[in-house]
Design an enzyme around this catalytic site. Structure first.
Site, PDB file in Angstrom:
ATOM      1  N   SER A 106      40.259 107.127 107.925  1.00 50.49           N
ATOM      2  CA  SER A 106      39.658 108.417 108.217  1.00 50.49           C
ATOM      3  C   SER A 106      38.400 108.618 107.348  1.00 50.49           C
ATOM      4  CB  SER A 106      40.688 109.532 108.028  1.00 50.49           C
ATOM      5  OG  SER A 106      40.297 110.716 108.675  1.00 50.49           O
ATOM      6  N   HIS A 240      46.866 110.089 114.452  1.00 47.15           N
ATOM      7  CA  HIS A 240      45.877 109.873 113.404  1.00 47.15           C
ATOM      8  C   HIS A 240      46.473 109.124 112.214  1.00 47.15           C
ATOM      9  CE1 HIS A 240      41.959 110.669 111.662  1.00 47.15           C
ATOM     10  NE2 HIS A 240      42.528 111.142 110.565  1.00 47.15           N
TER      11      HIS A 240
END
Length: 275
Positions: A106, A240
């Site tokens: 990320s 995610h």
């Protein structure tokens, strides 16, 4: 205070060394390579604790310790990608006696790209490889203003993405401790990009969960624009934070790619859904 908790909490058997910027898991034999892991926004080194002894005996693992959290709670938070990348790069210089591979998840993926550029441009050292996870490439990033909003908006976004211990968000005392670091990281994320697709001097591997709410498979595939030395995309089941449930598969894949005989100069087909 750690702002995130991994699913694999077993304490590694190897000794753990800690300096200002890295939690260090020394190789059990003389190291031939190092893996630097750069956590996500709101994350800490403890999230990747299980990675410390997940690799072979000649791989030393370094996990970045961002300021303003856990045992660096008293250190001022950093709010720009440029300063964070500069400081991480400077801290990494003593560890360049063996090849270094970068992995970032990320926000950490953007940071890993910036560190790779700095190592080559300023110090003439190309990483062995750049591994990027769950983050759009620099030329597809868009500014966001979430960091300017109230605490509840920040917390809602952290919950939406997952990967954070819920007790840190619901306990008022813990929230007061962790929110400054979360806000600082989302300031970095919100004010970084879009940037030029600056190429790195090493192969690039990209990873994404097929249900990621923040980044699409097609966007992840566009990391090829910074990868003239070879590119490969892996699509794994999950969101995610696919890397929690897919821990074993992800680590074994990265481990294989750390070995010197592995090369992506001619990139193989991507694994997963078409993009």
């Amino acid at each position: 205070m750690s702002t995130s908790v991994g699913a694999h909490g077993t304490v590694p058997s190897a000794a753990v060394g800690t300096d200002r910027w890295f939690r260090r898991y020394p190789a059990t034999a003389r190291p031939r390579r190092r893996l630097l892991v750069l956590p996500h926004a709101g994350g800490s080194a403890s999230f990747f604790h299980s990675w410390g002894t997940a690799f072979d005996s000649r791989t030393e693992v370094l996990v970045a310790r961002y300021p303003g959290r856990h045992d660096r709670l008293a250190d001022p938070c950093i709010e720009t990608m440029e300063e964070l990348a500069d400081q991480v790069t400077a801290a990494l210089l003593p560890f360049l006696d063996v090849p270094v591979t970068l992995f970032g998840h990320s926000m950490g993926a953007s940071l890993a790209h910036e560190v790779a550029l700095r190592l080559h441009r300023r110090h003439g050292v190309a990483p062995a490889a750049l591994h990027v996870s769950s983050r759009r490439p620099p030329h597809l990033l868009t500014p966001r203003e979430l960091h300017t909003q109230g605490d509840e908006a920040l917390i809602e976004e952290v919950r939406r993405l997952g990967g954070t211990d819920e007790s840190l968000l619901t306990d008022p005392d813990l929230r007061e401790i962790v929110l400054p670091a979360i806000r600082a990281d989302f300031t970095i994320v919100g004010t970084y990009g879009p940037r030029d697709a600056d190429p790195v001097a090493c192969p690039v591997y990209a990873y994404i969960g097929d249900q990621d709410p923040a980044t699409s498979t097609a966007e992840m595939a566009d990391w090829h624009a910074v990868a003239p030395e070879g590119f490969h995309l892996d699509v794994l089941p999950g969101g995610h934070f696919y890397l929690v449930d897919q821990h074993d598969d992800l680590v074994s894949t990265i481990a294989a790619r750390l070995l010197p005989e592995h090369s992506t100069r001619e990139a193989p087909p991507s694994r997963g859904p078409a993009h």
